[in-house]
Scaffold this motif. Structure first.
Motif, mmCIF file in Angstrom:
data_model
loop_
_atom_site.group_PDB
_atom_site.id
_atom_site.type_symbol
_atom_site.label_atom_id
_atom_site.label_comp_id
_atom_site.label_asym_id
_atom_site.label_seq_id
_atom_site.Cartn_x
_atom_site.Cartn_y
_atom_site.Cartn_z
ATOM 1 N N THR A 115 0.857 -1.182 0.000
ATOM 2 C CA THR A 115 0.000 0.000 0.000
ATOM 3 C C THR A 115 0.894 1.232 0.000
ATOM 4 O OG1 THR A 115 -1.886 1.084 1.093
ATOM 5 C CG2 THR A 115 -0.162 0.195 2.527
ATOM 6 N N VAL A 116 0.290 2.412 -0.186
ATOM 7 C CA VAL A 116 1.031 3.668 -0.094
ATOM 8 C C VAL A 116 0.414 4.515 1.016
ATOM 9 C CG1 VAL A 116 1.737 3.657 -2.515
ATOM 10 C CG2 VAL A 116 -0.389 4.789 -1.856
ATOM 11 N N ILE A 117 1.251 5.353 1.612
ATOM 12 C CA ILE A 117 0.805 6.164 2.755
ATOM 13 C C ILE A 117 -0.007 7.366 2.289
ATOM 14 C CG2 ILE A 117 1.583 7.574 4.706
ATOM 15 C CD1 ILE A 117 4.044 5.656 4.869
ATOM 16 N N GLU A 118 0.465 8.064 1.278
ATOM 17 C CA GLU A 118 -0.252 9.231 0.757
ATOM 18 C C GLU A 118 -0.554 9.021 -0.724
ATOM 19 O OE1 GLU A 118 1.542 13.010 1.469
ATOM 20 O OE2 GLU A 118 1.492 12.801 3.647
ATOM 21 N N ARG A 119 -1.815 8.828 -1.057
ATOM 22 C CA ARG A 119 -2.205 8.672 -2.459
ATOM 23 C C ARG A 119 -1.913 9.949 -3.238
ATOM 24 N NH1 ARG A 119 -2.765 3.643 -4.405
ATOM 25 N NH2 ARG A 119 -3.367 2.318 -2.676
ATOM 26 N N GLU A 120 -2.195 11.087 -2.617
ATOM 27 C CA GLU A 120 -1.911 12.372 -3.232
ATOM 28 C C GLU A 120 -0.733 12.989 -2.494
ATOM 29 O OE1 GLU A 120 -3.334 13.726 -5.885
ATOM 30 O OE2 GLU A 120 -4.636 11.989 -6.124
ATOM 31 N N PRO A 121 0.425 13.126 -3.149
ATOM 32 C CA PRO A 121 1.601 13.686 -2.471
ATOM 33 C C PRO A 121 1.310 15.045 -1.847
ATOM 34 C CG PRO A 121 2.180 12.829 -4.625
ATOM 35 C CD PRO A 121 0.689 12.788 -4.541
ATOM 36 N N GLY A 122 1.710 15.204 -0.606
ATOM 37 C CA GLY A 122 1.495 16.468 0.090
ATOM 38 C C GLY A 122 0.139 16.569 0.761
ATOM 39 N N THR A 123 -0.707 15.529 0.602
ATOM 40 C CA THR A 123 -2.022 15.513 1.238
ATOM 41 C C THR A 123 -2.046 14.427 2.307
ATOM 42 O OG1 THR A 123 -3.060 16.203 -0.830
ATOM 43 C CG2 THR A 123 -4.503 15.291 0.856
ATOM 44 N N GLU A 124 -2.178 14.840 3.552
ATOM 45 C CA GLU A 124 -2.169 13.878 4.663
ATOM 46 C C GLU A 124 -3.295 12.859 4.508
ATOM 47 O OE1 GLU A 124 -0.336 13.655 7.778
ATOM 48 O OE2 GLU A 124 1.139 14.864 6.706
ATOM 49 N N PRO A 125 -3.027 11.582 4.785
ATOM 50 C CA PRO A 125 -4.098 10.588 4.711
ATOM 51 C C PRO A 125 -5.166 10.858 5.764
ATOM 52 C CG PRO A 125 -2.112 9.637 5.697
ATOM 53 C CD PRO A 125 -1.737 10.998 5.197
ATOM 54 N N THR A 126 -6.400 10.505 5.458
ATOM 55 C CA THR A 126 -7.485 10.649 6.421
ATOM 56 C C THR A 126 -7.311 9.616 7.529
ATOM 57 O OG1 THR A 126 -8.910 9.045 5.306
ATOM 58 C CG2 THR A 126 -9.029 11.337 4.538
ATOM 59 N N PRO A 127 -7.968 9.786 8.669
ATOM 60 C CA PRO A 127 -7.889 8.773 9.725
ATOM 61 C C PRO A 127 -8.272 7.376 9.238
ATOM 62 C CG PRO A 127 -8.874 10.774 10.581
ATOM 63 C CD PRO A 127 -8.707 10.986 9.112
ATOM 64 N N THR A 128 -9.283 7.294 8.374
ATOM 65 C CA THR A 128 -9.703 5.994 7.831
ATOM 66 C C THR A 128 -8.600 5.373 6.983
ATOM 67 O OG1 THR A 128 -12.000 6.734 7.793
ATOM 68 C CG2 THR A 128 -11.455 4.811 6.450
ATOM 69 N N GLU A 129 -7.976 6.201 6.120
ATOM 70 C CA GLU A 129 -6.880 5.721 5.278
ATOM 71 C C GLU A 129 -5.687 5.290 6.123
ATOM 72 O OE1 GLU A 129 -7.692 8.404 1.245
ATOM 73 O OE2 GLU A 129 -6.488 9.232 2.896
ATOM 74 N N LEU A 130 -5.419 6.068 7.165
ATOM 75 C CA LEU A 130 -4.299 5.757 8.059
ATOM 76 C C LEU A 130 -4.535 4.420 8.758
ATOM 77 C CD1 LEU A 130 -1.785 7.475 8.585
ATOM 78 C CD2 LEU A 130 -2.905 8.402 10.612
ATOM 79 N N GLN A 131 -5.745 4.214 9.225
ATOM 80 C CA GLN A 131 -6.079 2.965 9.910
ATOM 81 C C GLN A 131 -5.968 1.776 8.959
ATOM 82 O OE1 GLN A 131 -6.484 2.744 13.209
ATOM 83 N NE2 GLN A 131 -6.513 0.513 12.952
ATOM 84 N N ALA A 132 -6.355 1.979 7.712
ATOM 85 C CA ALA A 132 -6.265 0.900 6.717
ATOM 86 C C ALA A 132 -4.810 0.483 6.505
ATOM 87 C CB ALA A 132 -6.891 1.346 5.402
ATOM 88 N N VAL A 133 -3.915 1.463 6.451
ATOM 89 C CA VAL A 133 -2.487 1.152 6.296
ATOM 90 C C VAL A 133 -1.974 0.415 7.528
ATOM 91 C CG1 VAL A 133 -0.162 2.105 6.001
ATOM 92 C CG2 VAL A 133 -2.079 3.132 4.764
ATOM 93 N N ILE A 134 -2.376 0.872 8.704
ATOM 94 C CA ILE A 134 -1.957 0.232 9.963
ATOM 95 C C ILE A 134 -2.345 -1.243 9.969
ATOM 96 C CG2 ILE A 134 -2.446 0.157 12.447
ATOM 97 C CD1 ILE A 134 -2.589 3.284 12.294
ATOM 98 N N GLU A 135 -3.566 -1.534 9.546
ATOM 99 C CA GLU A 135 -4.040 -2.925 9.537
ATOM 100 C C GLU A 135 -3.262 -3.784 8.539
ATOM 101 O OE1 GLU A 135 -6.009 -4.159 11.793
ATOM 102 O OE2 GLU A 135 -6.132 -2.150 12.650
ATOM 103 N N GLN A 136 -2.780 -3.173 7.462
ATOM 104 C CA GLN A 136 -2.004 -3.926 6.480
ATOM 105 C C GLN A 136 -0.567 -4.159 6.941
ATOM 106 O OE1 GLN A 136 -3.260 -1.303 3.054
ATOM 107 N NE2 GLN A 136 -3.361 -3.252 1.981
ATOM 108 N N VAL A 137 -0.059 -3.243 7.741
ATOM 109 C CA VAL A 137 1.330 -3.357 8.200
ATOM 110 C C VAL A 137 1.460 -4.340 9.365
ATOM 111 C CG1 VAL A 137 3.239 -2.083 9.302
ATOM 112 C CG2 VAL A 137 1.978 -1.052 7.386
ATOM 113 N N LYS A 138 0.464 -4.384 10.227
ATOM 114 C CA LYS A 138 0.545 -5.209 11.443
ATOM 115 C C LYS A 138 0.968 -6.654 11.196
ATOM 116 C CE LYS A 138 -2.541 -2.742 14.633
ATOM 117 N NZ LYS A 138 -3.887 -2.756 15.284
ATOM 118 N N PRO A 139 0.414 -7.366 10.188
ATOM 119 C CA PRO A 139 0.775 -8.777 10.012
ATOM 120 C C PRO A 139 2.133 -9.014 9.346
ATOM 121 C CG PRO A 139 -1.204 -8.203 8.722
ATOM 122 C CD PRO A 139 -0.626 -6.956 9.249
#
Length: 287
Positions: free
Chosen positions: A200-224
């Motif tokens: 996955t990528v952290i910021e889909r749009e460079p310079g635009t902070e991910p939303t809390p939902t997007e951030l949580q989605a990345v967290i769930e993918q990184v955990k395993p």
């Protein structure tokens, strides 16, 4: 391909050396500048100017300045990455009808992000070699007076890129972990070349902070992940990555997409140096 630019109509085999006897080349941003100064190395009567500031980064939403237009008015050729990176090219071609626009990505198969073509072609060494060949061929057509010198310089630079490619394959092909989380969509070509999987990528749009939902989605993918690593880029704030790291225990490393640096002779080996640094970073992170 230069999206919607009809670049072919701007190519000519006539000699277009400027009124002062010099052939003036402008590059759109740093990766094109690196290629251009290698291809024009030591050629009298040829100059290379990087249009954007060396710290600009990718040109996704870049707007031409008055200073840029003045630079282009004096240019005989503009070297562009193409593939949709420079959205301002239509305007340039419309206003600078005598300018030769050189499409570095001509004929290169492009990867897609959904329906959009990914323009970060130079991060595949194989594709970057093709870009060097494209630039040399189109410069030879635009400026026949220096054709032999352009070809000789390209022939000298390409083996360095081939050697880098071989070294990086030897280093990265057998690393045990292949899943990576990158900062934005700069690295698909790099990943494809070296058999990595961008989870996955952290910021889909460079310079635009991910939303809390997007951030949580990345967290769930990184955990395993067995190798919990995040790759930021030196051009952007790592704050979102730090949040993910806190939640997952992931380590943060830096991958550089080779888009910023000094626009002078020290840039000659900048691509080689930065890509080797990326190689060593990945080797350390993914063991």
């Amino acid at each position: 391909m230069l999206t919607g630019c009809g670049a072919g109509s701007n190519q000519s085999s006539s000699n277009t050396t400027g009124k002062d006897g010099t052939f003036h080349i402008v590059t759109t941003f740093y990766p094109m500048y690196i290629d251009a100064i290698n291809i024009t190395k030591g050629i009298d009567g040829v100059t290379v100017t990087n249009m954007t500031k060396p710290q600009t980064g990718c040109l996704h939403d870049y707007q031409l300045t008055t200073e840029d237009m003045k630079t282009l008015e004096k240019a005989d050729a503009l070297i562009a990455n193409g593939a949709g990176m420079e959205n301002f090219l239509d305007k340039v071609i419309k206003e600078q009808k005598k300018l030769k626009v050189i499409d570095a990505s001509k004929g290169i198969e492009l990867l897609k992000d959904g329906d959009e073509e990914n323009p970060h072609v130079w991060l595949s060494i194989t594709a970057n070699i093709e870009q060097v060949k494209n630039i040399a061929e189109q410069l030879k057509a635009a400026d026949p007076q220096h054709a032999d010198a352009y070809q000789a310089n390209a022939d000298a630079y390409i083996p360095k890129l081939e050697a880098l490619k071989k070294e990086m394959h030897e280093t990265l092909d057998n690393i045990p972990h292949k899943d990576i989380v990158t900062f934005h969509e700069a690295f698909p070509y790099f990943a494809k070349e070296f058999g990595l999987h961008i989870l996955t990528v952290i910021e889909r749009e460079p310079g635009t902070e991910p939303t809390p939902t997007e951030l949580q989605a990345v967290i769930e993918q990184v955990k395993p992940l067995t190798a919990k690593v995040l790759f930021t880029e030196p051009q952007y704030s790592p704050e979102a990555a730090k949040t993910i790291a806190r939640e997952t225990g992931a380590k943060i490393y830096t991958l550089d997409p080779v888009v910023t640096g000094e626009a002078n002779e020290s840039a000659m080996d900048a691509y080689l140096t930065t890509m080797r640094k990326n190689m060593n970073t990945l080797k350390e992170a993914l063991q």
